[in-house]
Design a protein around this motif. Structure first.
Motif, mmCIF file in Angstrom:
data_model
loop_
_atom_site.group_PDB
_atom_site.id
_atom_site.type_symbol
_atom_site.label_atom_id
_atom_site.label_comp_id
_atom_site.label_asym_id
_atom_site.label_seq_id
_atom_site.Cartn_x
_atom_site.Cartn_y
_atom_site.Cartn_z
ATOM 1 N N SER A 1 44.256 94.886 76.419
ATOM 2 C CA SER A 1 44.758 93.923 77.391
ATOM 3 C C SER A 1 43.907 94.002 78.657
ATOM 4 O O SER A 1 43.324 95.049 78.960
ATOM 5 N N THR B 1 45.888 96.693 70.956
ATOM 6 C CA THR B 1 46.409 96.240 69.672
ATOM 7 C C THR B 1 45.342 96.410 68.604
ATOM 8 O O THR B 1 44.151 96.336 68.879
ATOM 9 N N GLY C 1 44.686 87.557 67.012
ATOM 10 C CA GLY C 1 44.888 87.856 68.419
ATOM 11 C C GLY C 1 45.266 89.314 68.581
ATOM 12 O O GLY C 1 44.970 90.147 67.720
ATOM 13 N N PRO C 2 45.970 89.648 69.704
ATOM 14 C CA PRO C 2 46.542 88.740 70.688
ATOM 15 C C PRO C 2 45.497 88.135 71.618
ATOM 16 O O PRO C 2 44.420 88.672 71.808
ATOM 17 N N TRP D 1 45.230 87.300 75.449
ATOM 18 C CA TRP D 1 45.905 87.676 76.700
ATOM 19 C C TRP D 1 45.580 86.687 77.814
ATOM 20 O O TRP D 1 44.469 86.175 77.913
ATOM 21 N N ALA E 1 50.915 87.609 76.186
ATOM 22 C CA ALA E 1 49.943 87.626 75.090
ATOM 23 C C ALA E 1 50.446 86.714 73.987
ATOM 24 O O ALA E 1 51.636 86.724 73.642
ATOM 25 N N VAL F 1 50.039 85.506 70.022
ATOM 26 C CA VAL F 1 49.564 85.838 68.680
ATOM 27 C C VAL F 1 49.731 84.600 67.816
ATOM 28 O O VAL F 1 50.785 83.950 67.845
ATOM 29 N N LYS G 1 54.765 84.443 71.341
ATOM 30 C CA LYS G 1 54.572 85.265 72.528
ATOM 31 C C LYS G 1 54.944 86.695 72.167
ATOM 32 O O LYS G 1 56.050 86.968 71.697
ATOM 33 N N LEU G 2 54.003 87.601 72.386
ATOM 34 C CA LEU G 2 54.201 89.000 72.024
ATOM 35 C C LEU G 2 54.718 89.782 73.222
ATOM 36 O O LEU G 2 54.109 89.755 74.298
ATOM 37 N N ALA H 1 54.500 93.044 74.320
ATOM 38 C CA ALA H 1 53.700 94.196 73.925
ATOM 39 C C ALA H 1 54.432 95.510 74.142
ATOM 40 O O ALA H 1 54.099 96.519 73.517
ATOM 41 N N PHE I 1 58.532 89.446 68.971
ATOM 42 C CA PHE I 1 57.998 88.116 69.238
ATOM 43 C C PHE I 1 59.076 87.179 69.749
ATOM 44 O O PHE I 1 60.266 87.318 69.405
ATOM 45 N N GLN J 1 42.588 81.484 64.278
ATOM 46 C CA GLN J 1 43.512 81.128 65.341
ATOM 47 C C GLN J 1 43.371 79.681 65.767
ATOM 48 O O GLN J 1 44.205 79.146 66.483
#
Length: 794
Positions: free
Chosen positions: A240, A247, A341-342, A344, A351, A353, A367-368, A370, A375, A397
């Motif tokens: 991040s 991740t 992903g993620p 950021w 983040a 995904v 939306k993660l 983290a 999610f 993606q």
């Protein structure tokens, strides 16, 4: 003297003939394509946007050369390759204010200051450092081996951030306890042998093999949490922007699969050599699990698929198989998912995904959180056929990214056509920016993040142009205006565009244009040869007709100025299935374009149809072949013949068809299931049984043979071989690693067992799926032409 003059005249006559292409012959059009002239390719801008480089071969040399053109000029110049190529490899990762850039060169990391125009080498080792990024605090993070390292540019301190360890933690505990003798021997080995010391450092991710500009990173991993990769592959390591979260994915390789083997008979050794090939549809796939390492809490946890909406949904086709459906309901398992992903935002507080189900019937924008691995849903695209369309691909993606810290953009086929959407992840609001019965094909956010540049077929499905629209919406503004295909490369400063422009009878040429509405494009290159230009290539009639379902189908018709008395016709079927060939640009099927002109010269009317399943026409057209290839895509060809009979006076008793790959498959299905329509067919490199093709393509459309056998049996020509009535030519390369030679061998055996005698097979021992040798192209198309001459004109 007279003899000399005669030789001179003969030579002069031969030279004149060689510059005049007409009359067309198979031998002429199937030569090495260099005779046509070689179009420019690989357009790339310098970082300062002042010069465009491209590959070109206007002098028909043995290989193409590097050329360049300045935005202040219209004259292309040869580049000095060794010097100029250096300018093209500089693709930087920038800090927030873009005053600094990071780049990997030859396995080391360099820092570029754009204010001072100075470059500093950050690492200088035998190992490869890669994937450099800036953190929000200005530090640099890069990857060495499996692990991430953080470099403070002010203090020159480097520290290791991750400690990935191969194997299982439990496995270590189960191993035999070390005796005092074991410990002594191990210590002695380390003391005596440098190689042991070196490998111990490598195991800890710390052997640098040299000093970087800011010193070597710390190799003390005692304080780092051990992240065990077990027996899996580590990939997708992402940090991040604030450096807190890392991740990564662990992938379990597919087990017990059977790779196919393609024998190669014509080899330098004189022995038959095996080419290891792909697996077939329905084989098991790699399975990945996502993880989050929270460096602040020093904890790691798996990303949880259970929080994904619809993760337990069962695909609709199982209704045809009640026993399987009942088993799946009782199992109530999560479907397998691939994560990308993620991605950021700059503040590291959000983040995104992108997740796709392995059955490709769902694509989620998530939306993660983290801190928990859970999610929340931003957008879900569900399709009981399969997820697809431009900018949406189920395997990547797609066209996605952040506009700011709250707004995320993506493409969706929610309306039936691929368009641009924006989601506010803070409020949950979503907005559609573009709309209409046309497709956004490529998408790029401007540097200042105020504008989207996109290409689309807004005017006509077969015309592509560049547009722009503000990120807050509004009416799209059209930037390019040349009728045809406009393939765009925007300069880094976004002030100019390079256009690879082509028309139906004109191969691609380079044009430059200011990136402004109403600006004029300037032609830079002229590539076609005198011989190519000597023939008046047809601009086919661009037509539409209604198929039996009432849907508009687009086609190109090559008219004959002097039709044969029998008024024969030929249907050309493009390959790939999901591909567009009915457009106003130069076709990738340029050999077939020329062959269709040859057929028209010889009294045939030719139609080239973008049948159901082709790209460029939206979701419903794309998925119209779901669970039945050889259904609507085949009846579109039949309806096209009806159109030719009504509008062009074609004799319905004298119609042939041909095509390669998917076009070969349709040809076989036409010859079997529409034998009253097609008198003759040439099926090239054809799929004859979809259960033997690859997984990625086939499973989208037909699911898998073991869970949807109905779809495979109604879609595979081998099950209908008994219906052959007309005259069939099959041609196949023997080292085809895409559609294997086995496909054509199997259907040949069916013909033998069925006692069919109105077919022939031409094999090409040195050819893969796409032929290379001009002699092979010539032999193949001479056979096709002979088939039509002998069967459609009599």
């Amino acid at each position: 003297m007279k003899k000399f003059l005669l030789i001179l005249l003969l030579c002069s006559g031969e030279y004149t003939f060689s510059q005049q292409l007409a009359p067309l012959t198979v031998e002429k059009i199937m030569r090495d394509p260099k005779w046509m002239g070689i179009a420019p390719t690989s357009f790339r801008w310098t970082a300062d946007s002042k010069t465009l480089y491209f590959n070109w071969n206007p002098e028909n040399k043995a290989k193409e050369e590097l050329f360049k053109v300045a935005t202040t000029s219209v004259k292309p110049m040869k580049a000095v390759e060794k010097e100029d190529e250096k300018l093209l490899s500089l693709i930087y990762v920038y800090n927030k204010d873009k005053s600094l850039g990071l780049i990997e060169k030859s396995g080391d990391i360099y820092l570029q200051s754009f204010k001072t125009n100075k470059e500093i080498r950050l690492t200088n080792t035998m190992e490869r450092e890669s994937s450099p990024v800036f953190l929000t605090n200005g530090d640099v993070v890069y990857q060495l081996g499996d692990n991430l390292f953080q470099l403070n540019l002010k203090s020159a301190e480097t520290k290791q951030l991750t400690n990935f360890v191969k194997g299982k933690k439990a496995g270590r505990a189960e191993s035999k306890a070390a005796t005092e003798q074991d410990k002594w021997l191990k210590a002695e080995q380390t003391e005596l042998f440098d190689i042991i010391k070196k490998r111990n450092l490598e195991t800890r991710g710390g052997n640098r093999g040299g000093r970087g500009r800011f010193g070597s990173p710390s190799v003390d991993t005692k304080s780092l949490k051990e992240l065990y990769t077990e027996d899996k592959f580590l990939n997708g390591v992402i940090i991040s922007p604030n450096g807190r979260f890392i991740t990564y994915k662990l992938t379990t390789p597919a087990q017990n699969n059977h790779n196919t083997i393609v024998p190669n008979y014509v080899t330098a050794s004189g022995y038959t050599e095996d080419i290891s090939g792909r697996t077939k549809v329905g084989e098991s796939e790699n399975v990945s699990q996502g993880f989050v390492y929270d460096t602040q809490k020093d904890s790691v946890y798996a990303i949880q698929t259970a929080t994904i909406p619809g993760i337990k949904d069962i695909p609709d086709f199982y209704k045809f198989y009640p026993k399987q459906l009942d088993t799946l309901k009782k199992k109530n398992a999560d479907r397998l998912v691939n994560f990308f992903g993620p991605i950021w935002n700059e503040n590291s507080n959000s983040a995104i995904v992108v997740a796709t189900s392995t059955d490709n019937k769902d694509r989620w924008i998530l939306k993660l959180d983290a801190a928990t691995g859970k999610f929340s849903l931003v957008d879900r695209q569900h399709d009981e056929a399969w997820i697809g369309g431009p900018g949406i691909s189920g395997f990547y993606q797609g066209n996605t990214g952040w506009i700011d810290n709250n707004r995320f953009y993506y493409q969706s086929e929610a309306t039936g056509y691929s368009h641009i959407y924006i989601a506010n992840v803070a409020t949950g609001d979503k907005k559609q920016l573009t709309s209409g019965k046309w497709e956004v094909q490529t998408l790029k956010l401007s540097k200042d993040k105020s504008t989207f540049y996109f290409t689309a077929n807004k005017e006509h499905p077969g015309i592509t142009n560049l547009f722009k629209i503000g990120v807050n919406g509004g009416e799209p503004a059209q930037i390019t205006s040349m009728k045809g295909l406009n393939d765009i490369t925007i300069s880094p400063d976004e002030k100019y565009i390079a256009i690879n422009y082509s028309f139906m009878d004109k191969p691609g040429e380079l044009y430059l244009q200011p990136n402004k509405v109403g600006a004029k494009a300037t032609k830079i290159t002229q590539s076609t040869s005198t011989e190519f230009n000597s023939y008046k290539w047809r601009q086919p009639d661009m037509v539409t007709f209604k198929n039996r379902s009432g849907v508009d189908v687009y086609a190109r018709v090559y008219k004959s100025e002097n039709p044969n008395p029998n008024h024969p016709a030929v249907v050309f079927v493009h390959g790939a299935g999901y591909l567009q060939n009915v457009h106003f640009g130069w076709s990738t099927y340029f050999r077939e374009f020329m062959f269709n002109n040859l057929l028209a010269d010889n009294g045939y009317t030719v139609i080239d149809i973008d049948y159901t399943g082709s790209s460029g026409y939206g979701r419903d057209f794309r998925t119209g072949i779901y669970r039945h290839m050889g259904g609507k895509d085949l009846t579109d060809q039949v309806d096209g013949v009806k159109f030719l009979v009504e509008k062009y006076g074609v004799n319905p008793k004298h119609v042939g068809l041909y095509g390669g790959s998917y076009g070969g498959f349709i040809t076989l299905m036409g010859m079997f299931n529409e034998s009253d329509v097609f008198a003759s067919g040439a099926a090239l490199r054809s799929v004859t049984d979809w259960a033997h093709y690859n997984h990625g393509y086939t499973s989208n459309i037909l699911n898998e043979p073991f869970n949807d056998p109905i779809a495979y049996k109604q879609s595979s020509p081998i099950y209908f071989a008994d219906k052959l009535k007309g005259n069939l030519l099959m041609a196949h390369g023997m080292v085809d690693v895409n559609v294997h030679f086995q496909d054509i061998v199997r259907i040949t055996q069916r013909f033998i067992e069925l006692g069919k005698n109105n077919w022939e097979l031409a094999v090409f021992p040195v050819e893969d799926h796409g032929f290379i040798e001009p002699s092979s192209w010539t032999d193949e198309y001479k056979r096709i032409f002979k088939l039509y001459e002998n069967t459609l004109k009599k």
